[in-house]
Design a protein around this motif. Structure first.
Motif, PDB file in Angstrom:
ATOM      1  N   PRO A   1       0.879  -1.443  -0.230  1.00 20.04           N
ATOM      2  CA  PRO A   1       0.245   0.222  -0.079  1.00 20.04           C
ATOM      3  C   PRO A   1       1.120   1.468  -0.143  1.00 20.04           C
ATOM      4  N   GLY A   2       2.455   0.981   0.800  1.00 21.58           N
ATOM      5  CA  GLY A   2       2.906   2.185  -0.001  1.00 21.58           C
ATOM      6  C   GLY A   2       3.617   2.488  -0.916  1.00 21.58           C
ATOM      7  N   ILE A   3       3.783   1.847  -1.292  1.00 20.68           N
ATOM      8  CA  ILE A   3       4.349   1.712  -2.529  1.00 20.68           C
ATOM      9  C   ILE A   3       3.709   2.571  -3.671  1.00 20.68           C
ATOM     10  N   ARG A   4       2.024   1.450  -3.140  1.00 24.52           N
ATOM     11  CA  ARG A   4       1.285   2.232  -4.228  1.00 24.52           C
ATOM     12  C   ARG A   4       0.460   4.251  -4.166  1.00 24.52           C
ATOM     13  N   LEU A   5       0.450   4.460  -2.732  1.00 25.74           N
ATOM     14  CA  LEU A   5       0.676   5.780  -2.734  1.00 25.74           C
ATOM     15  C   LEU A   5       1.655   6.350  -2.977  1.00 25.74           C
ATOM     16  N   GLN A   6       3.064   6.390  -2.926  1.00 23.07           N
ATOM     17  CA  GLN A   6       4.271   6.567  -3.617  1.00 23.07           C
ATOM     18  C   GLN A   6       3.972   7.065  -5.324  1.00 23.07           C
ATOM     19  N   SER A   7       3.140   5.705  -5.641  1.00 23.63           N
ATOM     20  CA  SER A   7       3.659   5.467  -7.056  1.00 23.63           C
ATOM     21  C   SER A   7       2.256   6.167  -7.431  1.00 23.63           C
ATOM     22  N   ALA A   8       1.278   6.481  -7.232  1.00 26.29           N
ATOM     23  CA  ALA A   8       0.358   7.674  -8.090  1.00 26.29           C
ATOM     24  C   ALA A   8       0.213   8.822  -6.871  1.00 26.29           C
ATOM     25  N   MET A   9       0.923   9.272  -6.565  1.00 26.58           N
ATOM     26  CA  MET A   9       1.245  10.367  -5.685  1.00 26.58           C
ATOM     27  C   MET A   9       2.291  11.110  -6.487  1.00 26.58           C
ATOM     28  N   GLU A  10       3.454  10.265  -6.860  1.00 26.81           N
ATOM     29  CA  GLU A  10       4.224  11.114  -8.093  1.00 26.81           C
ATOM     30  C   GLU A  10       4.024  11.296  -9.068  1.00 26.81           C
ATOM     31  N   GLU A  11       2.930  10.414  -9.546  1.00 28.39           N
ATOM     32  CA  GLU A  11       2.810  10.619 -10.903  1.00 28.39           C
ATOM     33  C   GLU A  11       1.617  11.532 -10.968  1.00 28.39           C
ATOM     34  N   ALA A  12       0.970  11.891 -10.355  1.00 31.00           N
ATOM     35  CA  ALA A  12       0.227  12.959 -10.124  1.00 31.00           C
ATOM     36  C   ALA A  12       1.058  14.395  -9.809  1.00 31.00           C
ATOM     37  N   LEU A  13       2.231  14.352  -9.758  1.00 28.66           N
ATOM     38  CA  LEU A  13       2.671  15.396  -9.075  1.00 28.66           C
ATOM     39  C   LEU A  13       3.323  15.860 -10.126  1.00 28.66           C
ATOM     40  N   ARG A  14       3.850  14.900 -11.219  1.00 27.26           N
ATOM     41  CA  ARG A  14       4.450  15.553 -12.020  1.00 27.26           C
ATOM     42  C   ARG A  14       3.347  15.883 -13.253  1.00 27.26           C
ATOM     43  N   LYS A  15       1.940  14.872 -12.930  1.00 27.14           N
ATOM     44  CA  LYS A  15       1.285  15.824 -14.098  1.00 27.14           C
ATOM     45  C   LYS A  15       1.185  17.198 -13.622  1.00 27.14           C
ATOM     46  N   ARG A  16       1.569  17.526 -12.643  1.00 26.45           N
ATOM     47  CA  ARG A  16       0.815  19.222 -12.132  1.00 26.45           C
ATOM     48  C   ARG A  16       2.534  19.697 -12.341  1.00 26.45           C
ATOM     49  N   GLY A  17       3.559  18.799 -12.585  1.00 21.25           N
ATOM     50  CA  GLY A  17       4.579  19.940 -13.264  1.00 21.25           C
ATOM     51  C   GLY A  17       5.654  19.555 -11.985  1.00 21.25           C
ATOM     52  N   VAL A  18       5.647  19.354 -10.922  1.00 22.58           N
ATOM     53  CA  VAL A  18       6.359  19.003  -9.967  1.00 22.58           C
ATOM     54  C   VAL A  18       7.497  18.452 -10.341  1.00 22.58           C
ATOM     55  N   GLN A  19       8.620  19.108 -10.099  1.00 21.77           N
ATOM     56  CA  GLN A  19      10.049  18.191 -10.861  1.00 21.77           C
ATOM     57  C   GLN A  19      10.406  17.053  -9.217  1.00 21.77           C
ATOM     58  N   ILE A  20      10.263  16.015  -9.880  1.00 24.99           N
ATOM     59  CA  ILE A  20      10.815  14.781  -8.604  1.00 24.99           C
ATOM     60  C   ILE A  20      12.363  13.899  -9.082  1.00 24.99           C
ATOM     61  N   PHE A  21      12.859  14.107  -7.813  1.00 27.18           N
ATOM     62  CA  PHE A  21      14.264  14.131  -8.121  1.00 27.18           C
ATOM     63  C   PHE A  21      14.280  13.177  -7.120  1.00 27.18           C
ATOM     64  N   ASP A  22      14.696  12.076  -6.610  1.00 29.95           N
ATOM     65  CA  ASP A  22      15.160  10.733  -6.418  1.00 29.95           C
ATOM     66  C   ASP A  22      16.299  10.161  -6.560  1.00 29.95           C
ATOM     67  N   GLY A  23      17.026   9.950  -5.124  1.00 29.40           N
ATOM     68  CA  GLY A  23      18.753   9.372  -5.242  1.00 29.40           C
ATOM     69  C   GLY A  23      18.902  10.398  -5.439  1.00 29.40           C
ATOM     70  N   ARG A  24      18.868  12.126  -5.278  1.00 27.49           N
ATOM     71  CA  ARG A  24      19.423  12.906  -4.933  1.00 27.49           C
ATOM     72  C   ARG A  24      20.258  13.347  -3.172  1.00 27.49           C
ATOM     73  N   ARG A  25      20.816  13.634  -3.511  1.00 22.35           N
ATOM     74  CA  ARG A  25      21.544  13.655  -2.104  1.00 22.35           C
ATOM     75  C   ARG A  25      21.446  15.009  -2.114  1.00 22.35           C
ATOM     76  N   VAL A  26      21.040  16.113  -0.845  1.00 19.24           N
ATOM     77  CA  VAL A  26      21.516  17.229  -0.881  1.00 19.24           C
ATOM     78  C   VAL A  26      23.316  17.417  -0.215  1.00 19.24           C
ATOM     79  N   LEU A  27      23.828  18.441  -1.292  1.00 18.52           N
ATOM     80  CA  LEU A  27      25.344  18.273  -1.135  1.00 18.52           C
ATOM     81  C   LEU A  27      25.649  19.630  -0.069  1.00 18.52           C
ATOM     82  N   CYS A  28      25.413  20.438  -0.234  1.00 20.75           N
ATOM     83  CA  CYS A  28      25.004  22.009   0.199  1.00 20.75           C
ATOM     84  C   CYS A  28      23.813  22.338   0.859  1.00 20.75           C
TER      85      CYS A  28
END
Length: 432
Positions: free
Chosen positions: A262-289
């Motif tokens: 269910p957590g995977i479903r939540l993440q998948s659905a939310m990220e798909e919806a966010l991308r459709k709204r123009g949100v840029q998603i950068f996973d696996g990206r560490r904030v260096l500074c």
């Protein structure tokens, strides 16, 4: 190849858990340009499915709350520094309503009982209080409430879910409960470690037909069938509906140990919806500074595999990096520190006061309330007691003065403080 971020965004949300995801959702519904950056992809896989708002308060007395709003009012009165107290009941209510509406628009339907909590049985036979549950779990709420004759099904080789153990624990509360173990229609090596593979397999109508065939001979006198939450990786509601039609009984999912389908479903659905709204998603990206000056943060530099890195600029930053597991806080012999900005952390004065003498002390452990203190706009405070940065806001479990585990309020805390952080940014940008 992922798109590069805009040179100047409204908001950068740091964190891929529920607080970071909720902040991105609530920000984009307000027309803001948003990027979400997360060091660890799959943070929502640790969400079991049900959304808790406030299940227990006071935690020392283990007082279970049927009415979460009454409980939040009592918490605000008894714990005036808790993030819920910064928000107020009405803001928590608005935040939860907006988030559930966004989830619904993304294809995730949650069910509940008006303004009250519900009770759901977990895989280990304990009872969990939640404000809303995924539709695929709803019949489990009603089956428990009415003590309906129910069959709990598990799969041979699945070590993290035992129908027999669950039935044994619940027997006194739910007398007409039975257990059944079947062989899953598809063989996987180490089935207990691959719940998502089971869910993927059940997307197939042919596999569902074989599973129904294995269960059907054992349905005499049964009105409901509960199974571990692996009924489809993307279309859980459709899989449940299909099995109900094949078996002629109600079907419900039971929350399992993480990683959670269910957590995977939540993440998948939310990220798909966010991308459709123009949100840029950068996973696996560490904030260096972070680039800061004169109590302002102009942007961050993020890095990925190899030598890849990029600077992103924004008018505001929302810090939703979690506590120790998420990497927002770091513990050492010298104390607890905040990982990115070096913000002061509310914490016991010395390590020997982090924990009480008894592990099960009803008062809980002081370290569990460590985190960032905030002002009324959800800006973390600096050493001088005023906001550390004018345009940096914080949300989620990184906040101090709350113990979400003991109060059963994880989702409510994440969503409502995300709302508070977004509203705080809007007030900052408007100059109010």
């Amino acid at each position: 190849m992922k798109s590069r971020p805009d040179s100047r965004l409204d908001l950068i949300v740091i964190g891929g858990g529920l607080a970071g995801t909720a902040a991105a959702c609530l920000a984009t519904t307000r027309g803001l340009s948003v990027a979400r950056v997360a060091a660890n992809a799959g943070g929502l896989a640790f969400a079991g499915g049900p959304l808790d708002l406030l299940g227990v308060y006071p935690p020392r007395e283990q007082m279970v709350r049927d009415d979460p709003w009454e409980g939040i009012s009592a918490l605000i009165e008894g714990s005036p520094r808790h993030p819920y107290a910064v928000l107020g009941v009405d803001a928590v209510r608005r935040a939860m309503g907006e988030f559930l509406a966004f989830a619904d628009s993304a294809g995730l339907r949650y069910c509940g009982m008006a303004e009250r909590n519900v009770t759901i049985a977990t895989a280990v036979g304990t009872l969990k209080t939640a404000y809303r549950v995924p539709r695929s779990m709803w019949r489990g709420v009603t089956a428990l409430q009415d003590r309906l004759p129910t069959l709990i099904v598990d799969f041979e080789g699945m070590k993290d879910f035992s129908a027999a153990a669950m039935v044994e624990v619940l027997r006194s509360r739910w007398p007409r409960l039975q257990a059944l173990r079947v062989t899953f229609p598809v063989r996987f090596p180490g089935i207990d470690r691959h719940n998502p593979l089971l869910a993927e397999a059940l997307e197939s109508s042919e596999i569902r037909a074989k599973l129904a065939e294995a269960i059907r001979p054992h349905l005499s006198g049964v009105l409901m069938v509960g199974m571990p939450a692996v009924l489809g990786i993307r279309a859980g509601d459709r899989v449940v509906a299909d099995l109900e039609e094949r078996l002629g009984v109600g079907i419900f999912e039971i929350p399992t140990m993480p990683p959670s389908v269910p957590g995977i479903r939540l993440q998948s659905a939310m990220e798909e919806a966010l991308r459709k709204r123009g949100v840029q998603i950068f996973d696996g990206r560490r904030v260096l500074c972070a680039r800061t000056e004169e109590r302002l943060c102009a942007g961050i530099t993020v890095g990925g595999a190899g030598e890849w890195h990029e600077t992103m600029e924004a008018q505001g930053i929302i810090l939703a990096t979690g506590r120790f597991l998420g990497g927002g806080l770091s513990a050492s012999r010298d104390g607890i520190s905040e990982a990115l900005f070096g913000l002061p952390v509310v914490q016991p004065p010395s390590r020997d006061r982090w924990h009480r003498g008894s592990f099960l002390d009803p008062r809980g452990h002081p370290v569990n309330e460590a985190g960032l203190a905030i002002d009324d706009r959800f800006r973390p405070l600096g050493e001088d007691g005023s906001f550390a940065f004018e345009n940096v806001f914080a949300a989620g479990s990184i906040l101090a003065h709350q113990d979400w585990v003991r109060t059963k309020s994880g989702a409510g805390l994440a969503v409502s403080t995300a709302h508070g952080a977004v509203e705080g940014f809007l007030r900052y940008r408007s100059g109010k």
